[in-house]
Motif scaffolding. Structure first.
Motif, PDB file in Angstrom:
ATOM      1  N   ARG A 292      38.347 -28.864  36.971  1.00 25.27           N
ATOM      2  CA  ARG A 292      39.645 -29.717  36.820  1.00 25.27           C
ATOM      3  C   ARG A 292      39.719 -30.925  37.392  1.00 25.27           C
ATOM      4  O   ARG A 292      39.404 -31.038  38.768  1.00 25.27           O
ATOM      5  CB  ARG A 292      40.719 -28.733  37.163  1.00 25.27           C
ATOM      6  CG  ARG A 292      42.154 -29.249  36.936  1.00 25.27           C
ATOM      7  CD  ARG A 292      42.536 -29.173  35.515  1.00 25.27           C
ATOM      8  NE  ARG A 292      43.931 -29.639  35.343  1.00 25.27           N
ATOM      9  CZ  ARG A 292      45.154 -29.015  34.840  1.00 25.27           C
ATOM     10  NH1 ARG A 292      44.775 -27.619  35.037  1.00 25.27           N
ATOM     11  NH2 ARG A 292      46.300 -29.393  34.857  1.00 25.27           N
ATOM     12  N   ASN A 294      42.435 -34.547  37.684  1.00 26.06           N
ATOM     13  CA  ASN A 294      43.719 -35.185  37.091  1.00 26.06           C
ATOM     14  C   ASN A 294      43.431 -36.700  36.870  1.00 26.06           C
ATOM     15  O   ASN A 294      43.481 -37.445  37.767  1.00 26.06           O
ATOM     16  CB  ASN A 294      44.879 -34.833  38.191  1.00 26.06           C
ATOM     17  CG  ASN A 294      46.084 -35.416  37.701  1.00 26.06           C
ATOM     18  OD1 ASN A 294      46.244 -35.981  36.626  1.00 26.06           O
ATOM     19  ND2 ASN A 294      47.289 -34.882  38.488  1.00 26.06           N
ATOM     20  N   THR A 296      45.744 -38.513  35.525  1.00 24.43           N
ATOM     21  CA  THR A 296      47.130 -39.298  35.274  1.00 24.43           C
ATOM     22  C   THR A 296      47.180 -40.173  36.540  1.00 24.43           C
ATOM     23  O   THR A 296      46.927 -39.791  37.604  1.00 24.43           O
ATOM     24  CB  THR A 296      48.170 -38.194  35.553  1.00 24.43           C
ATOM     25  OG1 THR A 296      47.857 -36.904  34.448  1.00 24.43           O
ATOM     26  CG2 THR A 296      49.518 -38.728  35.051  1.00 24.43           C
ATOM     27  N   GLY A 297      47.172 -41.342  36.172  1.00 24.90           N
ATOM     28  CA  GLY A 297      47.719 -42.439  37.088  1.00 24.90           C
ATOM     29  C   GLY A 297      46.284 -42.835  37.599  1.00 24.90           C
ATOM     30  O   GLY A 297      46.345 -43.153  38.986  1.00 24.90           O
ATOM     31  N   HIS A 304      43.344 -38.865  40.139  1.00 23.93           N
ATOM     32  CA  HIS A 304      44.474 -38.562  41.025  1.00 23.93           C
ATOM     33  C   HIS A 304      43.736 -37.836  42.316  1.00 23.93           C
ATOM     34  O   HIS A 304      43.157 -36.770  42.454  1.00 23.93           O
ATOM     35  CB  HIS A 304      45.589 -37.712  40.416  1.00 23.93           C
ATOM     36  CG  HIS A 304      46.473 -37.557  41.213  1.00 23.93           C
ATOM     37  ND1 HIS A 304      47.442 -38.511  42.128  1.00 23.93           N
ATOM     38  CD2 HIS A 304      46.929 -36.260  42.051  1.00 23.93           C
ATOM     39  CE1 HIS A 304      48.265 -37.713  42.697  1.00 23.93           C
ATOM     40  NE2 HIS A 304      48.052 -36.478  42.843  1.00 23.93           N
ATOM     41  N   TYR A 306      44.750 -35.800  45.371  1.00 26.07           N
ATOM     42  CA  TYR A 306      45.809 -34.805  46.259  1.00 26.07           C
ATOM     43  C   TYR A 306      45.879 -34.802  47.467  1.00 26.07           C
ATOM     44  O   TYR A 306      44.974 -34.895  48.130  1.00 26.07           O
ATOM     45  CB  TYR A 306      45.598 -33.274  45.451  1.00 26.07           C
ATOM     46  CG  TYR A 306      45.795 -33.261  44.077  1.00 26.07           C
ATOM     47  CD1 TYR A 306      47.071 -32.667  43.748  1.00 26.07           C
ATOM     48  CD2 TYR A 306      44.651 -33.018  43.191  1.00 26.07           C
ATOM     49  CE1 TYR A 306      47.312 -32.651  42.069  1.00 26.07           C
ATOM     50  CE2 TYR A 306      44.812 -32.528  42.005  1.00 26.07           C
ATOM     51  CZ  TYR A 306      46.058 -32.445  41.374  1.00 26.07           C
ATOM     52  OH  TYR A 306      46.292 -32.154  40.083  1.00 26.07           O
ATOM     53  N   LEU A 315      50.398 -25.198  43.101  1.00 25.31           N
ATOM     54  CA  LEU A 315      49.442 -26.004  42.623  1.00 25.31           C
ATOM     55  C   LEU A 315      48.003 -25.403  42.284  1.00 25.31           C
ATOM     56  O   LEU A 315      47.603 -25.651  41.215  1.00 25.31           O
ATOM     57  CB  LEU A 315      49.170 -27.355  43.679  1.00 25.31           C
ATOM     58  CG  LEU A 315      47.978 -28.273  43.133  1.00 25.31           C
ATOM     59  CD1 LEU A 315      48.727 -29.163  41.933  1.00 25.31           C
ATOM     60  CD2 LEU A 315      47.456 -29.141  44.239  1.00 25.31           C
ATOM     61  N   ARG A 318      48.366 -23.630  39.021  1.00 21.61           N
ATOM     62  CA  ARG A 318      48.642 -24.735  38.050  1.00 21.61           C
ATOM     63  C   ARG A 318      47.253 -25.203  37.463  1.00 21.61           C
ATOM     64  O   ARG A 318      47.015 -25.347  36.439  1.00 21.61           O
ATOM     65  CB  ARG A 318      49.623 -25.713  38.442  1.00 21.61           C
ATOM     66  CG  ARG A 318      50.250 -26.577  37.505  1.00 21.61           C
ATOM     67  CD  ARG A 318      51.816 -26.866  37.918  1.00 21.61           C
ATOM     68  NE  ARG A 318      51.965 -27.648  38.862  1.00 21.61           N
ATOM     69  CZ  ARG A 318      51.791 -28.748  39.081  1.00 21.61           C
ATOM     70  NH1 ARG A 318      51.828 -29.635  37.919  1.00 21.61           N
ATOM     71  NH2 ARG A 318      51.802 -29.675  40.126  1.00 21.61           N
ATOM     72  N   LEU A 319      46.353 -25.404  38.717  1.00 19.57           N
ATOM     73  CA  LEU A 319      45.218 -26.091  38.443  1.00 19.57           C
ATOM     74  C   LEU A 319      44.328 -25.266  37.761  1.00 19.57           C
ATOM     75  O   LEU A 319      43.279 -25.717  36.876  1.00 19.57           O
ATOM     76  CB  LEU A 319      44.529 -26.701  39.722  1.00 19.57           C
ATOM     77  CG  LEU A 319      45.309 -28.057  40.336  1.00 19.57           C
ATOM     78  CD1 LEU A 319      44.468 -28.285  41.567  1.00 19.57           C
ATOM     79  CD2 LEU A 319      45.406 -29.040  39.295  1.00 19.57           C
TER      80      LEU A 319
HETATM   81  C1  LIG Z   1      48.352 -35.237  38.250  1.00 21.81           C
HETATM   82  O1  LIG Z   1      48.885 -36.536  38.978  1.00 21.81           O
HETATM   83  C2  LIG Z   1      50.114 -37.078  38.720  1.00 21.81           C
HETATM   84  C3  LIG Z   1      50.216 -38.280  39.561  1.00 21.81           C
HETATM   85  O2  LIG Z   1      49.262 -39.155  39.292  1.00 21.81           O
HETATM   86  C4  LIG Z   1      51.231 -35.966  39.250  1.00 21.81           C
HETATM   87  O3  LIG Z   1      52.568 -36.455  38.863  1.00 21.81           O
HETATM   88  C5  LIG Z   1      51.113 -34.649  38.525  1.00 21.81           C
HETATM   89  O4  LIG Z   1      51.533 -33.547  38.972  1.00 21.81           O
HETATM   90  C6  LIG Z   1      49.438 -34.264  38.769  1.00 21.81           C
HETATM   91  N1  LIG Z   1      49.187 -32.953  37.775  1.00 21.81           N
HETATM   92  C7  LIG Z   1      48.915 -31.863  38.209  1.00 21.81           C
HETATM   93  C8  LIG Z   1      48.899 -30.751  37.061  1.00 21.81           C
HETATM   94  O5  LIG Z   1      48.891 -31.685  39.397  1.00 21.81           O
END
Ligand SMILES: *[C@@H]1O[C@H](CO)[C@@H](O)[C@H](O)[C@H]1NC(C)=O
Ligand SMILES: *[C@@H]1O[C@H](CO)[C@@H](O)[C@H](O)[C@H]1NC(C)=O
Ligand SMILES: *[C@@H]1O[C@H](CO)[C@@H](O)[C@H](O)[C@H]1NC(C)=O
Length: 347
Positions: A292, A294, A296-297, A304, A306, A315, A318-319
């Motif tokens: 997995r 991430n 996003t961003g 990303h 963590y 978390l 969730r992951l």
């Molecule tokens: C993925 O990263 C974003 C920040 O870039 C965060 O807000 C989001 O919670 C993360 N998603 C997960 C599933 O951890």
């Protein structure tokens, strides 16, 4: 007195070794095809792995069988810094000693604190790696070949980085991987089980065309047409059969080893393995990754990261979740500083 033609020849002859010595410095740094010694070492390693594997095919009849040794998972750590989560991995491996092997490829130009415990003495002969170059492919192939030679019981090869953490227990992963063979080829002397590789293979990435052309127009032809070009996570779990296909390959490597002209679209390790395996045996691959990440961003091609504040049991749960019937095995990237935060983390 030397006659002058002789002197010229002599000077030329003398300068040849110098040319070889200085060529890598004079040429732009991404002309890796000039680093012949690395490739020669690799070719001999890959050859030994191919030979080793034809001379020793252990009969893995079933991991439930009592008479046969159990198959193992080879964990391949690809790193260019200190391994961040040694205590976490120690916990993960604890009590499962006969079922795994560890191999570490670590860029020799970095100063690294050798980890102890299960990681002790698990470093393989390594070479320098760089982003945006085929050196990460070479490092991965070196790990696969070394693990193939080292133990014929290595039947799965899981590539992870220093930023990866396990999301499940060792037993969960082991039972999942060796759960169902894909096909069972029977002959009168033995039953050969075919397992599946877990490697992401995608053809719909928006930047795929730029990435295909990163080495110049049409240079991938005729070996790899754009229609055959694939992308996927650099991290995978391959079966022994597919690991061997990767180290035997010369045809695609000739193309993927070429330096990128467009460094912004240069991610050779995200293309070489998915493209090769989709051409060789698409049906034997899950086409999804178990790692997995991430995006996003994301920034500058980095996903990303963590931080300790984000880490919790929730978390981890969730992951693990995916949109499919499988559960993620590993996640990345985690900041090295978070070990304290995962003290209560149960692998
Ligand atoms: C993925 O990263 C974003 C920040 O870039 C965060 O807000 C989001 O919670 C993360 N998603 C997960 C599933 O951890
Ligand atoms: C690895 O850790 C040691 C200290 O434990 C440090 O001296 C060294 O610089 C680190 N290496 C890297 C590449 O971060
Ligand atoms: C599952 O699919 C949704 C919708 O396409 C997406 O937003 C989400 O990120 C996906 N989750 C995972 C774990 O891939």
């Amino acid at each position: 007195m030397f006659s002058s033609p002789l002197l010229i020849s002599f000077t030329l002859l003398l300068s040849l070794p110098l040319l070889f010595f200085f060529a890598p410095q004079i040429l732009p740094p991404n002309h890796f095809h000039f680093l012949l010694p690395d490739e020669l070492d690799d070719l001999s390693l890959f050859h030994r792995a191919t030979v080793a594997s034809t001379h020793s095919s252990p009969r893995i009849v079933s991991h439930l069988g009592t008479t046969n040794p159990k198959p193992k998972i080879a964990f391949l750590f690809l790193t260019n810094s200190n391994l961040s989560f040694v205590p976490l991995w120690e916990k993960f491996f604890h009590g499962n000693q006969p079922l795994f092997n560890i191999y570490i490829h670590s860029d020799p130009s970095i100063t690294l604190t050798p980890p102890g415990g299960v990681f002790h003495g698990r470093f393989i002969a390594s070479k320098k790696t760089h982003r945006a170059s085929p050196t990460l492919i070479s490092a991965t192939r070196r790990l696969l070949a070394t693990a193939i030679i080292d133990d014929p019981l290595n039947q799965y090869f899981a590539l992870v980085s220093q930023y990866c953490v396990p999301l499940h227990s060792f037993n969960f992963m082991y039972n999942y991987l060796f759960r169902n063979p894909l096909t069972s080829i029977s002959s009168f002397s033995s039953t050969q089980l075919e397992y599946q590789s877990f490697i992401e293979i995608l053809s719909d990435e928006p930047n795929l065309f730029e990435r295909y052309g990163a080495r110049g127009d049409d240079v991938m032809l005729p070996e790899v047409s754009f229609e055959e070009f694939r992308v996927g996570s650099q991290f995978f779990i391959l079966t022994r059969r597919h690991a061997l296909a990767v180290i035997r390959d010369r045809k695609l490597w000739r193309k993927f080893r070429l330096p990128c002209l467009n460094v912004d679209s240069c991610y050779p390790e995200e293309h070489y393995f998915p493209t090769l395996l989709s051409m060789e045996d698409l049906k034997g691959c899950s086409q999804f990754t178990l790692t997995r990440v991430n995006w996003t961003g994301s920034f500058d091609g980095h996903p990303h990261l963590y931080t300790p504040l984000e880490v919790s049991a929730e978390l981890v749960y969730r992951l693990r979740q995916s949109n499919s019937s499988y559960s993620y095995f590993f996640a990345r990237k985690f900041s090295p500083g978070l070990l304290g935060a995962v003290d209560g983390y149960r692998c």
